[in-house]
Design a protein around this motif. Structure first.
Motif, PDB file in Angstrom:
ATOM      1  N   LEU A 117      -5.507   3.410 -12.937  1.00  0.00           N
ATOM      2  CA  LEU A 117      -4.861   2.342 -12.057  1.00  0.00           C
ATOM      3  C   LEU A 117      -4.308   1.483 -11.901  1.00  0.00           C
ATOM      4  O   LEU A 117      -6.030   1.026 -11.674  1.00  0.00           O
ATOM      5  CB  LEU A 117      -3.610   3.386 -10.645  1.00  0.00           C
ATOM      6  N   ILE A 123       1.654  -0.624  -2.413  1.00  0.00           N
ATOM      7  CA  ILE A 123       2.559  -0.291  -4.411  1.00  0.00           C
ATOM      8  C   ILE A 123       3.433   0.422  -4.474  1.00  0.00           C
ATOM      9  O   ILE A 123       3.360   1.811  -4.143  1.00  0.00           O
ATOM     10  CB  ILE A 123       1.051  -0.121  -4.991  1.00  0.00           C
ATOM     11  N   MET A 133      -5.884  -0.559  -8.782  1.00  0.00           N
ATOM     12  CA  MET A 133      -6.713   0.347  -7.839  1.00  0.00           C
ATOM     13  C   MET A 133      -7.202   1.182  -7.320  1.00  0.00           C
ATOM     14  O   MET A 133      -8.317   1.407  -8.878  1.00  0.00           O
ATOM     15  CB  MET A 133      -4.574   1.499  -8.419  1.00  0.00           C
ATOM     16  N   ILE A 175       3.181   1.283 -10.718  1.00  0.00           N
ATOM     17  CA  ILE A 175       2.181   1.854 -11.349  1.00  0.00           C
ATOM     18  C   ILE A 175       2.440   1.752 -12.169  1.00  0.00           C
ATOM     19  O   ILE A 175       3.183   2.020 -13.681  1.00  0.00           O
ATOM     20  CB  ILE A 175       2.292   3.103 -10.560  1.00  0.00           C
ATOM     21  N   ARG A 186       2.713   7.727 -12.821  1.00  0.00           N
ATOM     22  CA  ARG A 186       4.029   6.693 -11.726  1.00  0.00           C
ATOM     23  C   ARG A 186       4.869   7.454 -11.001  1.00  0.00           C
ATOM     24  O   ARG A 186       5.223   7.869  -9.912  1.00  0.00           O
ATOM     25  CB  ARG A 186       4.269   6.132 -12.984  1.00  0.00           C
ATOM     26  N   ALA A 219      -0.173   5.512  -3.893  1.00  0.00           N
ATOM     27  CA  ALA A 219       0.381   3.687  -3.658  1.00  0.00           C
ATOM     28  C   ALA A 219       0.781   3.003  -2.650  1.00  0.00           C
ATOM     29  O   ALA A 219       0.595   1.891  -2.410  1.00  0.00           O
ATOM     30  CB  ALA A 219       0.657   3.930  -4.605  1.00  0.00           C
ATOM     31  N   GLN A 235       2.587   8.506  -6.390  1.00  0.00           N
ATOM     32  CA  GLN A 235       3.002   7.812  -5.114  1.00  0.00           C
ATOM     33  C   GLN A 235       3.281   7.147  -3.536  1.00  0.00           C
ATOM     34  O   GLN A 235       2.867   6.302  -3.309  1.00  0.00           O
ATOM     35  CB  GLN A 235       5.019   7.933  -4.899  1.00  0.00           C
ATOM     36  N   ALA A 271      -2.213  -2.054 -10.869  1.00  0.00           N
ATOM     37  CA  ALA A 271      -0.090  -2.621 -10.461  1.00  0.00           C
ATOM     38  C   ALA A 271       0.089  -3.745 -11.241  1.00  0.00           C
ATOM     39  O   ALA A 271      -1.038  -4.508 -11.374  1.00  0.00           O
ATOM     40  CB  ALA A 271      -0.211  -3.175  -8.698  1.00  0.00           C
TER      41      ALA A 271
END
Length: 747
Positions: A200, A171, A215, A176, A157, A166, A163, A202
């Motif tokens: 992964l 996201i 994800m 995450i 995360r 995402a 990041q 969400a």
């Protein structure tokens, strides 16, 4: 080696939600184990880790350690049987008890170098003494700890690349979530790096079912540095099922993963699919109502339970056994005996779930890395739930605790790890003489249940050991939890899975379990007989021997050497196996006393190719039965069918069933060991979503020519005075006392 001045640093223990708490410092005056097979207590775990830290500080250059596992090293089998007064040969007195020392072993990782070490210790006087400390070969990895799984999620995360990826699909960092998984097989990474992959998802609110929002990328993490070292993007298919890449092979590590996948990004689906009632109500509104037409059902034992327990040793209905928590196997049940009219008869030295593998069917990389060895890579005990009275088990319950080592050497404790209780199991036996004036007799079956529930990321496994009054034993696996899922395009075909909800792909997969059976049927020297049921050979319909064409026989052979001990189940032959003691014969049948293995409903073939990644690491799953010689060494016998150290293996280790079965060692009338493979092939259904109703797998062990006759004829047949007609309308109770006017149980 030059000593260092300070005790090495350790990483602080993180207690998972499935556990109760942690004990860091051993308590002064804590009592020692009362049984040679008792698991390490929390105080012993804390004391063992302290002894290792002191030794490492004084005798090595190691600066920082991360403890991974701890367990006992049991005394030899014959010594244990002598201590407990159990004969190791039929008709002979138990051996003379010897003094034994409490021994243990620990795996830890040097956090500076990444090297793994194994330590053996002995309790002498009032302290634990290090016997050996061994650096394991490069690439040898102890199991993945629950703390590493927890830490991996936060590390993923926090990673800037994760990041950014995402953010590209809408996201936020705090949304995450990652399930840490073993890497399976991926030779793009050096053996020396301790890696795991993060699947992964969400999460859009605190308790939202995150698996509803998969994800489209999979980070790879160094578990020691807790740094993301790579990201993989599975390819996808167009409407014609053509893959976006030319091959299902892994792309070079140097290639940009997004570019390598040759497809557009896919945002996780946003629709909620919850299983928590309050969250379902938020989505469904007044249309969702909890059922209100189910009446209470209570399990009541007004005089208490029928079993007795002292520490970890239990007695119930002529059975006696030792029940222990194992960080790897979950439950280990040992020294199982049955009191047969005053003769204590040994049956099994030890039963446990030694390994399992869950290979998935999707070939697009990196999905083939999903074939977790949930026992060897994570440990069933470390993933055990703290059970709740009245929810996980009903009735009058006795719990046994569990404890395993944390990264800092603390004992992470599970207060209610193992549940023990009794259940009604329907009719045990019944017969009615249908003739006028005939009598009937029936006895209800009571069974003892020893159980545990383990959470492995999305899945739950419930392990039940059932003991019955007729001398039978059953091992049952219940599978529940949440499907492992991946995101798909709305128009994308799904040849290797089921679309259980819009854009949610649940891949086909198998669950294959290895049950370790260490038999001692009337003693340690046993044999295995394979039986096939076949039509009478060379006797066609109309022949002198088989005029009506109905004859069939049982064809048997005794397995003699290890390299013929790897066997396949055969449905057409109704194949079965029987563990026997050839030193005895039944007074009537003339057969050797034994226990027949029933696994007809659970024999499942590994569907992965024999030379594929999964089969090369999980040879145990390629055969239904393995019969092996059990030659004990200084640290015990053969235990782990896929090897002692499973994470990141690239081939089957020599120290596994494949290696053990290659020779011609004797397995007839000797100390033997069996590994049984049972499983299920899961083709997911929409009804398995968002949480799966329980599925069942069973193995039975039933006496055959072991007892003189039905051993449960002495089970009481009294009628239950609390049973009554469901509807007091004068119609439904007319036969409540039996067809012939007597009681339902006997007249």
């Amino acid at each position: 080696m030059a000593p260092v001045a300070e005790i090495p640093q350790t990483t602080e223990a993180h207690v998972p939600a499935t556990a109760t708490g942690a004990l860091k410092t051993p308590r002064v005056g804590a009592t020692l184990a009362s049984h040679p097979l008792d698991p390490l207590s929390p105080d012993e775990i804390a004391a063992v880790s302290l002894a290792i830290r002191k030794y490492v500080a004084k005798e090595t250059t190691i600066k920082a350690v991360k403890f991974i596992t701890s367990s006992i090293i049991p005394p030899p089998k014959k010594d244990v049987l002598a201590i407990l007064g159990i004969p190791s040969e039929p008709g002979k007195a138990p051996g003379v008890p010897k003094e034994y020392s409490r021994r243990g072993e620990v795996d830890f990782i040097d956090l500076v170098t990444g090297d793994a070490h194994n330590v053996n210790l002995t309790f002498k006087g009032s302290e634990w003494i290090i016997d050996t400390i061994e650096q394991l070969p490069e690439g040898t990895q102890p199991q993945i700890s629950v703390e590493e799984l927890i830490a991996a999620e936060q590390a993923i995360r926090d990673d800037p690349r994760v990041q950014a990826l995402a953010k590209d699909v809408g996201i936020l960092p705090e949304q995450i979530h990652a399930d840490g998984w073993s890497i399976g097989y991926d030779d793009r990474f050096p053996k020396s790096v301790r890696v795991q992959q993060g699947l992964l998802f969400a999460r859009f609110s605190k308790h939202d079912n995150l698996y509803a929002h998969p994800m489209d990328f999979i980070p790879v993490l160094d578990s020691n540095s807790m740094k993301v070292i790579h990201v993989d993007f599975p390819p996808h298919r167009d409407a014609s099922s053509k893959l976006s890449t030319e091959s299902t092979a892994p792309p070079p590590i140097s290639e940009d993963p997004v570019t390598a996948s040759k497809r557009d990004r896919i945002a996780p689906p946003k629709e909620a699919f919850d299983f928590l009632p309050d969250l379902i109500a938020q989505k469904e509104g007044e249309s969702y109502k909890i059922r209100n037409d189910i009446k209470p059902l209570h399990v009541v034992q007004p005089e208490g339970v029928s079993f007795k327990i002292k520490g970890h040793e239990l007695e119930w209905q002529k059975w006696k056994m030792h029940i222990a928590f194992s960080h790897r196997e979950g439950i280990a049940i040992s020294t199982i005996t049955y009191n047969d009219n005053g003769e204590v008869r040994p049956i099994f030295y030890r039963l446990s779930l030694a390994e399992m593998v869950v290979p998935y069917a999707a070939p697009e990389f990196p999905h083939p890395r999903k074939f977790a060895f949930d026992a060897g890579e994570y440990g069933m005990g470390t993933m055990a739930n703290d059970l709740t009275l009245g929810c996980d088990c009903l009735g009058q319950i006795h719990y046994l605790p569990g404890a395993f080592i944390g990264h800092d050497g603390s004992a992470i404790q599970i207060k209610n790890a193992i549940c023990i209780h009794e259940e009604d199991a329907g009719l045990l036996w019944k017969h009615t003489d249908y003739r006028p004036g005939g009598r009937s007799q029936a006895a209800r079956s009571r069974r003892l249940v020893v159980s545990m529930c383990c959470t492995l990321a999305n899945y739950e496994y419930i392990w039940n050991y059932f003991f019955y009054q007729d001398g039978s034993i059953e091992f049952e696996i219940r599978l529940t939890g949440i499907l492992q899922v991946y995101v798909k395009n709305p128009t994308e075909p799904n040849p290797f899975g089921t679309t259980v909800a819009p854009q949610i792909n649940a891949h086909y997969h198998q669950h294959l379990f290895s049950l370790r059976v260490d038999p001692m049927v009337d003693g340690l020297n046993n044999s295995v007989i394979e039986s096939d049921v076949i039509p009478l050979p060379n006797a066609p319909t109309g022949s002198v021997e088989n005029f009506a064409g109905n004859a069939f026989i049982v064809q048997e052979k005794t397995l003699k050497v290890a390299n013929e001990g790897a066997r396949d189940f055969d449905y057409e032959l109704d194949r079965r196996w029987r563990i026997v003691n050839p030193a005895r014969t039944h007074y009537s049948s003339g057969a050797a006393p034994g226990y027949v293995i029933g696994m007809k409903g659970g024999a499942t073939k590994l569907l992965a190719r024999p030379d594929g990644w999964a089969a090369r690491r999980a040879a145990f799953a390629t055969k239904t039965l393995w019969v092996l010689p059990d030659k004990e060494g200084p640290n015990g016998g053969k235990v782990w069918p896929a090897g002692k150290y499973v994470p990141q293996t690239r081939e089957e280790p020599e120290d596994s069933v494949g290696g053990w079965s290659r020779g011609a060692e004797n397995i007839e009338n000797d100390d033997i060991l069996l590994f049984l493979t049972i499983g299920t092939t899961h083709i997911p259904r929409p009804e398995d979503w968002p949480v799966m109703p329980v599925d069942h797998l069973r193995v039975t062990f039933k006496p055959q020519s072991f007892f003189k006759m039905n051993p449960s004829l002495d089970v009481p047949t009294a009628k239950d005075p609390h049973s009554k007609a469901a509807f007091d309308d004068g119609v439904h109770d007319q036969h409540q006392n039996g067809a012939n006017g007597g009681t339902c149980c006997g007249n």
